[in-house]
Design a protein around this motif. Structure first.
Motif, PDB file in Angstrom:
ATOM      1  N   ARG A  33       0.934  -1.224   0.055  1.00 22.93           N
ATOM      2  CA  ARG A  33      -0.008   0.063  -0.011  1.00 22.93           C
ATOM      3  C   ARG A  33       0.834   1.156  -0.058  1.00 22.93           C
ATOM      4  NH1 ARG A  33      -0.224   4.114   3.865  1.00 22.93           N
ATOM      5  NH2 ARG A  33      -0.434   2.626   5.299  1.00 22.93           N
ATOM      6  N   ARG A  34       1.887   1.327   0.811  1.00 24.90           N
ATOM      7  CA  ARG A  34       2.889   2.386   0.845  1.00 24.90           C
ATOM      8  C   ARG A  34       3.502   2.502  -0.471  1.00 24.90           C
ATOM      9  NH1 ARG A  34       3.420   1.127   6.508  1.00 24.90           N
ATOM     10  NH2 ARG A  34       5.052  -0.511   6.082  1.00 24.90           N
ATOM     11  N   ALA A  35       3.859   1.510  -1.269  1.00 27.03           N
ATOM     12  CA  ALA A  35       4.532   1.593  -2.589  1.00 27.03           C
ATOM     13  C   ALA A  35       3.508   2.078  -3.536  1.00 27.03           C
ATOM     14  CB  ALA A  35       5.193   0.244  -2.938  1.00 27.03           C
ATOM     15  N   MET A  36       2.204   1.745  -3.366  1.00 35.54           N
ATOM     16  CA  MET A  36       1.282   2.360  -4.476  1.00 35.54           C
ATOM     17  C   MET A  36       1.233   3.761  -4.055  1.00 35.54           C
ATOM     18  SD  MET A  36      -2.539   0.895  -5.153  1.00 35.54           S
ATOM     19  CE  MET A  36      -3.131   1.248  -3.596  1.00 35.54           C
ATOM     20  N   PHE A  37       0.667   4.034  -3.090  1.00 40.35           N
ATOM     21  CA  PHE A  37       0.386   5.682  -2.748  1.00 40.35           C
ATOM     22  C   PHE A  37       1.742   6.290  -3.087  1.00 40.35           C
ATOM     23  CE2 PHE A  37      -3.230   3.844  -1.025  1.00 40.35           C
ATOM     24  CZ  PHE A  37      -4.148   4.857  -0.639  1.00 40.35           C
ATOM     25  N   ALA A  38       2.927   5.862  -2.881  1.00 39.61           N
ATOM     26  CA  ALA A  38       3.939   6.749  -3.309  1.00 39.61           C
ATOM     27  C   ALA A  38       4.358   6.715  -4.740  1.00 39.61           C
ATOM     28  CB  ALA A  38       5.380   5.945  -2.767  1.00 39.61           C
ATOM     29  N   ALA A  39       3.564   5.877  -5.569  1.00 37.93           N
ATOM     30  CA  ALA A  39       3.686   5.776  -6.839  1.00 37.93           C
ATOM     31  C   ALA A  39       2.716   6.527  -7.669  1.00 37.93           C
ATOM     32  CB  ALA A  39       3.697   4.559  -7.468  1.00 37.93           C
ATOM     33  N   VAL A  40       1.530   6.627  -6.963  1.00 42.27           N
ATOM     34  CA  VAL A  40       0.072   7.270  -7.678  1.00 42.27           C
ATOM     35  C   VAL A  40      -0.351   8.007  -6.682  1.00 42.27           C
ATOM     36  CG1 VAL A  40      -1.817   6.485  -8.955  1.00 42.27           C
ATOM     37  CG2 VAL A  40      -0.097   4.989  -8.703  1.00 42.27           C
ATOM     38  N   ASP A  41      -0.611   9.462  -6.973  1.00 39.66           N
ATOM     39  CA  ASP A  41      -1.400  10.196  -6.143  1.00 39.66           C
ATOM     40  C   ASP A  41      -2.788   9.886  -6.037  1.00 39.66           C
ATOM     41  OD1 ASP A  41      -2.289  12.358  -4.571  1.00 39.66           O
ATOM     42  OD2 ASP A  41      -1.113  13.788  -5.668  1.00 39.66           O
ATOM     43  N   LEU A  42      -3.374   9.042  -5.367  1.00 38.28           N
ATOM     44  CA  LEU A  42      -4.798   8.527  -5.489  1.00 38.28           C
ATOM     45  C   LEU A  42      -5.646   9.670  -4.624  1.00 38.28           C
ATOM     46  CD1 LEU A  42      -4.093   4.766  -4.506  1.00 38.28           C
ATOM     47  CD2 LEU A  42      -4.815   5.517  -6.727  1.00 38.28           C
ATOM     48  N   HIS A  43      -4.961  10.418  -3.819  1.00 41.53           N
ATOM     49  CA  HIS A  43      -5.896  11.218  -3.229  1.00 41.53           C
ATOM     50  C   HIS A  43      -6.225  12.517  -4.308  1.00 41.53           C
ATOM     51  CE1 HIS A  43      -6.640   9.668   0.761  1.00 41.53           C
ATOM     52  NE2 HIS A  43      -4.966   9.365   0.613  1.00 41.53           N
ATOM     53  N   ALA A  44      -5.210  12.859  -4.963  1.00 43.68           N
ATOM     54  CA  ALA A  44      -5.605  13.602  -6.033  1.00 43.68           C
ATOM     55  C   ALA A  44      -6.471  13.330  -7.006  1.00 43.68           C
ATOM     56  CB  ALA A  44      -3.960  14.076  -7.037  1.00 43.68           C
ATOM     57  N   MET A  45      -6.275  11.848  -7.304  1.00 43.41           N
ATOM     58  CA  MET A  45      -7.339  11.379  -8.211  1.00 43.41           C
ATOM     59  C   MET A  45      -8.692  11.458  -7.562  1.00 43.41           C
ATOM     60  SD  MET A  45      -7.901   7.186  -9.148  1.00 43.41           S
ATOM     61  CE  MET A  45      -8.275   6.930  -7.563  1.00 43.41           C
ATOM     62  N   ASN A  46      -9.069  11.376  -6.557  1.00 44.87           N
ATOM     63  CA  ASN A  46     -10.128  11.413  -5.606  1.00 44.87           C
ATOM     64  C   ASN A  46     -10.627  12.894  -5.719  1.00 44.87           C
ATOM     65  OD1 ASN A  46     -12.220   9.676  -4.072  1.00 44.87           O
ATOM     66  ND2 ASN A  46     -11.862  11.418  -2.572  1.00 44.87           N
ATOM     67  N   ASP A  47      -9.707  13.838  -5.642  1.00 41.50           N
ATOM     68  CA  ASP A  47     -10.176  15.245  -5.612  1.00 41.50           C
ATOM     69  C   ASP A  47     -10.850  15.573  -6.972  1.00 41.50           C
ATOM     70  OD1 ASP A  47      -9.252  15.809  -3.102  1.00 41.50           O
ATOM     71  OD2 ASP A  47      -7.250  16.632  -3.624  1.00 41.50           O
ATOM     72  N   ARG A  48     -10.258  15.032  -8.061  1.00 41.35           N
ATOM     73  CA  ARG A  48     -10.751  15.355  -9.279  1.00 41.35           C
ATOM     74  C   ARG A  48     -12.452  14.602  -9.390  1.00 41.35           C
ATOM     75  NH1 ARG A  48      -6.974  12.105 -13.244  1.00 41.35           N
ATOM     76  NH2 ARG A  48      -8.657  12.622 -14.678  1.00 41.35           N
ATOM     77  N   VAL A  49     -12.516  13.444  -8.876  1.00 34.86           N
ATOM     78  CA  VAL A  49     -14.056  13.154  -8.761  1.00 34.86           C
ATOM     79  C   VAL A  49     -14.829  14.065  -8.033  1.00 34.86           C
ATOM     80  CG1 VAL A  49     -15.460  11.110  -7.840  1.00 34.86           C
ATOM     81  CG2 VAL A  49     -13.054  10.423  -9.137  1.00 34.86           C
ATOM     82  N   ASP A  50     -14.229  14.423  -6.601  1.00 34.34           N
ATOM     83  CA  ASP A  50     -14.976  15.318  -5.650  1.00 34.34           C
ATOM     84  C   ASP A  50     -15.040  16.665  -6.436  1.00 34.34           C
ATOM     85  OD1 ASP A  50     -14.950  13.357  -3.708  1.00 34.34           O
ATOM     86  OD2 ASP A  50     -13.508  14.183  -2.502  1.00 34.34           O
ATOM     87  N   SER A  51     -14.550  17.183  -7.413  1.00 39.25           N
ATOM     88  CA  SER A  51     -14.556  18.126  -8.171  1.00 39.25           C
ATOM     89  C   SER A  51     -15.593  18.076  -9.340  1.00 39.25           C
ATOM     90  CB  SER A  51     -13.382  18.662  -8.843  1.00 39.25           C
ATOM     91  OG  SER A  51     -12.340  19.175  -7.934  1.00 39.25           O
ATOM     92  N   GLY A  52     -16.343  16.892  -9.670  1.00 38.44           N
ATOM     93  CA  GLY A  52     -17.219  16.730 -10.373  1.00 38.44           C
ATOM     94  C   GLY A  52     -17.256  15.936 -11.552  1.00 38.44           C
ATOM     95  N   GLU A  53     -15.656  15.337 -11.721  1.00 34.59           N
ATOM     96  CA  GLU A  53     -15.390  14.393 -12.769  1.00 34.59           C
ATOM     97  C   GLU A  53     -16.158  13.060 -12.523  1.00 34.59           C
ATOM     98  OE1 GLU A  53     -11.136  14.103 -13.995  1.00 34.59           O
ATOM     99  OE2 GLU A  53     -10.719  16.205 -13.556  1.00 34.59           O
ATOM    100  N   HIS A  54     -16.277  12.147 -13.675  1.00 39.94           N
ATOM    101  CA  HIS A  54     -16.954  11.081 -13.454  1.00 39.94           C
ATOM    102  C   HIS A  54     -16.205  10.215 -12.492  1.00 39.94           C
ATOM    103  CE1 HIS A  54     -19.148   7.259 -14.645  1.00 39.94           C
ATOM    104  NE2 HIS A  54     -20.208   7.982 -14.668  1.00 39.94           N
ATOM    105  N   PHE A  55     -16.969   9.361 -11.766  1.00 40.74           N
ATOM    106  CA  PHE A  55     -16.352   8.671 -10.565  1.00 40.74           C
ATOM    107  C   PHE A  55     -15.590   7.187 -11.278  1.00 40.74           C
ATOM    108  CE2 PHE A  55     -17.665   5.187  -7.282  1.00 40.74           C
ATOM    109  CZ  PHE A  55     -16.569   5.399  -6.492  1.00 40.74           C
ATOM    110  N   ARG A  56     -16.338   6.581 -11.967  1.00 42.41           N
ATOM    111  CA  ARG A  56     -15.741   5.505 -12.627  1.00 42.41           C
ATOM    112  C   ARG A  56     -14.593   5.611 -13.730  1.00 42.41           C
ATOM    113  NH1 ARG A  56     -15.919   1.773 -17.056  1.00 42.41           N
ATOM    114  NH2 ARG A  56     -15.761  -0.513 -16.251  1.00 42.41           N
ATOM    115  N   ASP A  57     -15.218   6.574 -14.635  1.00 38.20           N
ATOM    116  CA  ASP A  57     -14.405   6.880 -15.762  1.00 38.20           C
ATOM    117  C   ASP A  57     -12.939   7.347 -15.265  1.00 38.20           C
ATOM    118  OD1 ASP A  57     -16.334   6.343 -17.353  1.00 38.20           O
ATOM    119  OD2 ASP A  57     -16.764   8.289 -18.041  1.00 38.20           O
TER     120      ASP A  57
END
Length: 206
Positions: A32-56
């Motif tokens: 999990r630590r390696a994945m979160f270091a490699a991919v900014d998943l919280h930034a991805m979630n911020d995009r969803v929270d800003s209105g982008e499509h959840f699944r897409d």
């Protein structure tokens, strides 16, 4: 001034939200630590929270990150397991306020489709007097614009609002606008604050 409306954040106030805990259980803390270091998943979630499509949005990040694609897709496919469980004492406080006739609003960073999904599991999400959901508003906390939009819509003066959130930056942004605020660290502290404000009796805040 006694508050006229109570505003709840949702994540970690009404529903626990801890993706790291979920992934620790699924793939182990080291991966999990390696994945979160490699991919900014919280930034991805911020995009969803800003209105982008959840699944897409999530599936596009997974496709662009083949080393972690299966794990990233879990953010969508197992999302309800991340947003769990409900914080039952907080839900009781919400219901007690409404039973007293106090206006209760949400102000939450939440995606459009993910909120609809959550509401099928947590019916209280459909019980607010007014919903202020970032995905629909196109802006996320702590941007001042989301607080201004709530003020413009709700008809309650800023100094008559009381807001609880688990993030200090969101609390600071609301306080700058003159709102009463409570930094949520657990439901008992929030219950005590509602009693202090005269919004609930101690017997109603349990």
């Amino acid at each position: 001034m006694k508050p006229e409306a109570v505003i709840f954040d949702i994540g970690n106030v009404l529903i626990e939200w801890n993706p790291e805990r979920f992934y620790d259980a699924q793939i182990g803390p080291d991966r999990r630590r390696a994945m979160f270091a490699a991919v900014d998943l919280h930034a991805m979630n911020d995009r969803v929270d800003s209105g982008e499509h959840f699944r897409d949005t999530i599936y596009a990040v997974a496709e662009a990150t083949p080393d972690w694609a299966d794990e990233i897709r879990l953010w969508h496919d197992r999302w309800i397991d991340m947003a769990a469980p409900e914080i039952s004492h907080s839900v009781r406080l919400m219901r007690a306020l409404q039973a007293r006739g106090v206006l209760v609003f949400s102000l939450t960073n939440f995606g459009i489709q993910s909120y609809d999904h959550a509401a099928t599991h947590y019916p209280f999400l459909r019980a607010f007097d007014r919903d202020y959901i970032s995905g629909h508003m196109g802006v996320i906390k702590p941007d001042p614009a989301i607080f201004a939009a709530l003020e413009a819509d709700c008809g309650v003066a800023p100094e008559a609002l009381i807001f609880t959130d688990d993030r200090a930056d969101n609390i600071a942004a609301a306080a700058k606008r003159g709102w009463h605020t409570h930094h949520f660290t657990g439901p008992q502290g929030w219950a005590d604050r509602l009693v202090t404000e005269g919004l609930l009796d101690p017997s109603e805040a349990v």
